[in-house]
Write an enzyme that holds these catalytic residues in place. Structure first.
Site, PDB file in Angstrom:
ATOM      1  N   ASN A 394      -2.685  10.110  -2.530  1.00 16.43           N
ATOM      2  CA  ASN A 394      -3.761  10.157  -1.558  1.00 16.43           C
ATOM      3  C   ASN A 394      -4.535   8.841  -1.516  1.00 16.43           C
ATOM      4  O   ASN A 394      -4.306   8.008  -0.628  1.00 16.43           O
ATOM      5  CB  ASN A 394      -4.691  11.329  -1.882  1.00 16.43           C
ATOM      6  CG  ASN A 394      -5.697  11.591  -0.790  1.00 16.43           C
ATOM      7  OD1 ASN A 394      -5.861  10.783   0.116  1.00 16.43           O
ATOM      8  ND2 ASN A 394      -6.373  12.716  -0.858  1.00 16.43           N
ATOM      9  N   ASP A 395      -5.394   8.636  -2.492  1.00 10.43           N
ATOM     10  CA  ASP A 395      -6.259   7.454  -2.460  1.00 10.43           C
ATOM     11  C   ASP A 395      -5.495   6.134  -2.357  1.00 10.43           C
ATOM     12  O   ASP A 395      -5.952   5.202  -1.698  1.00 10.43           O
ATOM     13  CB  ASP A 395      -7.142   7.424  -3.707  1.00 10.43           C
ATOM     14  CG  ASP A 395      -8.155   8.562  -3.704  1.00 10.43           C
ATOM     15  OD1 ASP A 395      -8.461   9.064  -2.610  1.00 10.43           O
ATOM     16  OD2 ASP A 395      -8.626   8.938  -4.793  1.00 10.43           O
ATOM     17  N   VAL A 396      -4.333   6.067  -2.992  1.00  7.26           N
ATOM     18  CA  VAL A 396      -3.600   4.799  -2.997  1.00  7.26           C
ATOM     19  C   VAL A 396      -3.008   4.471  -1.621  1.00  7.26           C
ATOM     20  O   VAL A 396      -2.446   3.407  -1.428  1.00  7.26           O
ATOM     21  CB  VAL A 396      -2.466   4.783  -4.048  1.00  7.26           C
ATOM     22  CG1 VAL A 396      -3.045   4.912  -5.448  1.00  7.26           C
ATOM     23  CG2 VAL A 396      -1.448   5.869  -3.789  1.00  7.26           C
ATOM     24  N   ALA A 434     -11.044  10.032  -5.555  1.00  9.80           N
ATOM     25  CA  ALA A 434     -12.247   9.265  -5.218  1.00  9.80           C
ATOM     26  C   ALA A 434     -13.198  10.068  -4.335  1.00  9.80           C
ATOM     27  O   ALA A 434     -14.340   9.676  -4.133  1.00  9.80           O
ATOM     28  CB  ALA A 434     -11.864   7.970  -4.531  1.00  9.80           C
TER      29      ALA A 434
END
Lengths: 470, 102
Positions: A394-396, A434
């Protein structure tokens, strides 16, 4: 110096040399295995030398021999069989466990020296003894909690309780008081017990409020702590190889911790404060996300899409590691490559449970090394990618990182949104670690497939087979 | 300050500097194996377990010796083995399974 002590000092020096060169060699994938081997040679040399030294001294009691031999035999057996059998997904918690026992051994040595001091310990020895016990105790309990959090035996959520700050302060006061008492009055074992208990409690309280996703950084930090504890044990028994190796690990571990935190776009202070983690305990604003329009897709559609693609990029993330779906992803990739489709993996530096962990996981299931593309190389390939298959990441992949003013600004990401189409396999719409919503999911060329990574991939493999065999 | 303490302190500080120096810029692929490798190195505390065994002369001290030896041995044996396994995966060629399937 007698002949024996001279020989011993030289052997310990060679042993220390092996560790330094070993670590140096471990910086490159080509020589890393050799480096670890060299470091092991250093370890064996040091162990043989100390054995000869205590044999020659002739002072070892029968009971001590038995205790030593039994401890070594059991420890070698347990450590070796555990390390041989552990699945690669569980390596992080095992490293943390090995770190815990290292700290425990250092604390035991400190406690031993305090108890055998007979009421007299010069300041230059009592200070390292106390540091040894305190740091060793903290890493022992802290690493055990980290092991529990990584393996799921302890909740990965930050654990806090009302008044925890107050308790923390009390524990720190207890540690300082016990340390001062131990240094000034050497003959009281109760001070030792107090110092040990307070240190163990501090390790516990320090690690519990930190979220599971931050654990790798914590493990690395505690690893550095153990190095220092071992160095202090070296001061206590006046043995230089412990000082050199301990200081080496302490310093190297500190740098490694900073680099890991950097790759995750976090600061070590932030992680220890548990600030980020506390927001995490509330599920990240599901209300704010319901109005985001996403397009859902099915395993059947994805199979079709993949079967007619030329270039496929697989973007594995934490979800893949958590679902242990690395076998399935390798099977799918092999199915596609066998039918002339180019498949590559885009590996974000912090994908998986630890930096670099994803490479290990995929290598374990025989993914060819040249298919693993690191950040920069992968980013240059997305423009020519027909389908990016994002699995549990997700965040990456969050394009918001390229903009300023949010929590992940500036974090290096995989530019998945630049590929021709994107399929995201994810269990739900919830935010990543995050807590920042990911606009990638609502882009026009993105489709969502809500499923567990393992189950979803099995379905996709089945449907891809059908289309490919047509 | 005694000469011995000074020598030990000098060794400690210089080793810290070596540690900082040798660890700059690790490719992220190697960070987990590197951590594990460093973890194995602090298993050198096993030398301390041997050293205290030479001084142990009552039950309580035997027990402490036992635990020091047990913990340190787990650290060494487990640490090196798991690091070696991890690193072994980087140079492993794709196995011959391709033939089995066809």
């Amino acid at each position: 110096m007698t002949g024996l002590t001279t020989t011993a000092s030289l052997i310990y020096l060679i042993s220390a040399f092996c560790y330094v060169i070993g670590v140096h060699l471990m910086r490159s994938p080509k020589t890393a295995k050799k480096g670890n081997g060299l470091s092991f040679v250093g370890m064996i040399l040091a162990a043989i030398m100390i054995l000869i030294e205590i044999l020659v001294s002739g002072r070892v009691q029968v009971g001590a021999w038995i205790a030593l031999a039994a401890g070594l035999a059991l420890g070698i057996f347990y450590g070796f069989s555990k390390a041989k059998r552990v699945p690669m997904t569980d390596v992080p918690q095992l490293v943390s466990l090995f770190n815990a026992v290292g700290g425990g051994a250092a604390a035991a040595i400190g406690a031993f020296d305090y108890m055998t001091a007979n009421g007299h310990l010069p300041l230059v020895l009592s200070i390292p003894v106390v540091l040894d016990i305190v740091i060793g105790g903290i890493t022992f309990s802290g690493s055990l909690i980290a092991t529990g959090k990584l393996s799921g035996k302890v909740s990965g959520k930050p654990i806090t309780f009302p008044g925890s700050k107050f308790v923390n302060i009390l524990v720190v006061i207890a540690i300082v008081a016990a340390a001062i008492l131990m240094i000034t009055q050497v003959d009281n074992s109760w001070y030792l017990v107090l110092a040990l208990l307070a240190s163990l409690a501090f390790g516990l309280l320090m690690t519990l409020p930190i979220g599971g996703a931050d654990m790798p950084v914590v493990v690395s930090l505690l690893n550095a702590f153990t190095g220092l504890a071992v160095a202090f044990a070296g001061f206590v028994i006046n043995n230089q190889v412990l000082i050199i190796a301990g200081a080496l690990v302490g310093a190297a571990g500190t740098i490694l911790t900073l680099q890991m935190a950097d790759a995750m776009n976090r600061s070590v202070a932030n992680i220890l404060a548990g600030g980020f983690g506390t927001d995490d305990s509330q599920p990240a604003s599901p209300a704010g996300q319901t109005d985001v329009k996403v397009v859902e897709t099915s395993a059947d559609d994805i199979g079709l899409q993949l079967a007619y693609a030329h270039n496929v990029m697989i973007v594995p993330g934490y979800g893949l590691a958590a679902a242990q779906a690395q076998h399935e992803v390798a099977e799918l990739a092999k199915l596609l490559t066998d039918n002339g489709i180019n498949v590559d993996y885009a590996i974000h530096p912090v994908a998986g449970r630890m930096p670099g962990h994803m490479n290990v996981l995929l290598a374990d299931v025989n993914v060819p090394y040249d298919q693993l593309k690191q950040l920069d190389e992968a980013n240059s390939m997305f423009e020519n990618t027909d389908v990016s298959l994002v699995i549990g990441a997700n965040d990456v992949t969050n394009p918001l990182a390229r903009e300023s003013g949010n929590d992940i600004s500036g974090m290096p990401i995989l530019d998945v949104d630049k590929s021709k189409s994107v399929v995201v396999i994810k269990r739900s719409m919830s935010s990543g670690y995050a807590g920042v919503p990911n606009p990638l999911f609502s882009l026009p060329n993105t489709k969502m497939f809500f499923s567990d990574a393992k189950k979803g991939l099995q379905d996709i493999i089945a449907s891809s087979k059908e289309y490919i065999n047509q | 300050m005694s000469e011995e303490l000074y020598a030990n302190l000098a060794i400690f500080v210089l080793s810290l500097l070596v540690g900082f120096e040798v660890m700059s810029k690790i490719p992220s692929t190697l960070q987990t194996p590197m951590m594990s490798g460093a973890n194995a190195i602090h298993g050198v505390v096993v030398v301390g377990a041997f050293a205290i065994a030479a001084e142990a002369n009552n039950w309580l001290l035997y027990v402490l010796t036992f635990f020091a030896a047990l913990f340190a041995a787990i650290n060494v044996a487990g640490g090196y083995t798991v690091t070696d396994r991890m690193l072994g995966m980087f140079d492993r060629k794709p196995a011959k399974k391709e033939e089995d399937k066809k």
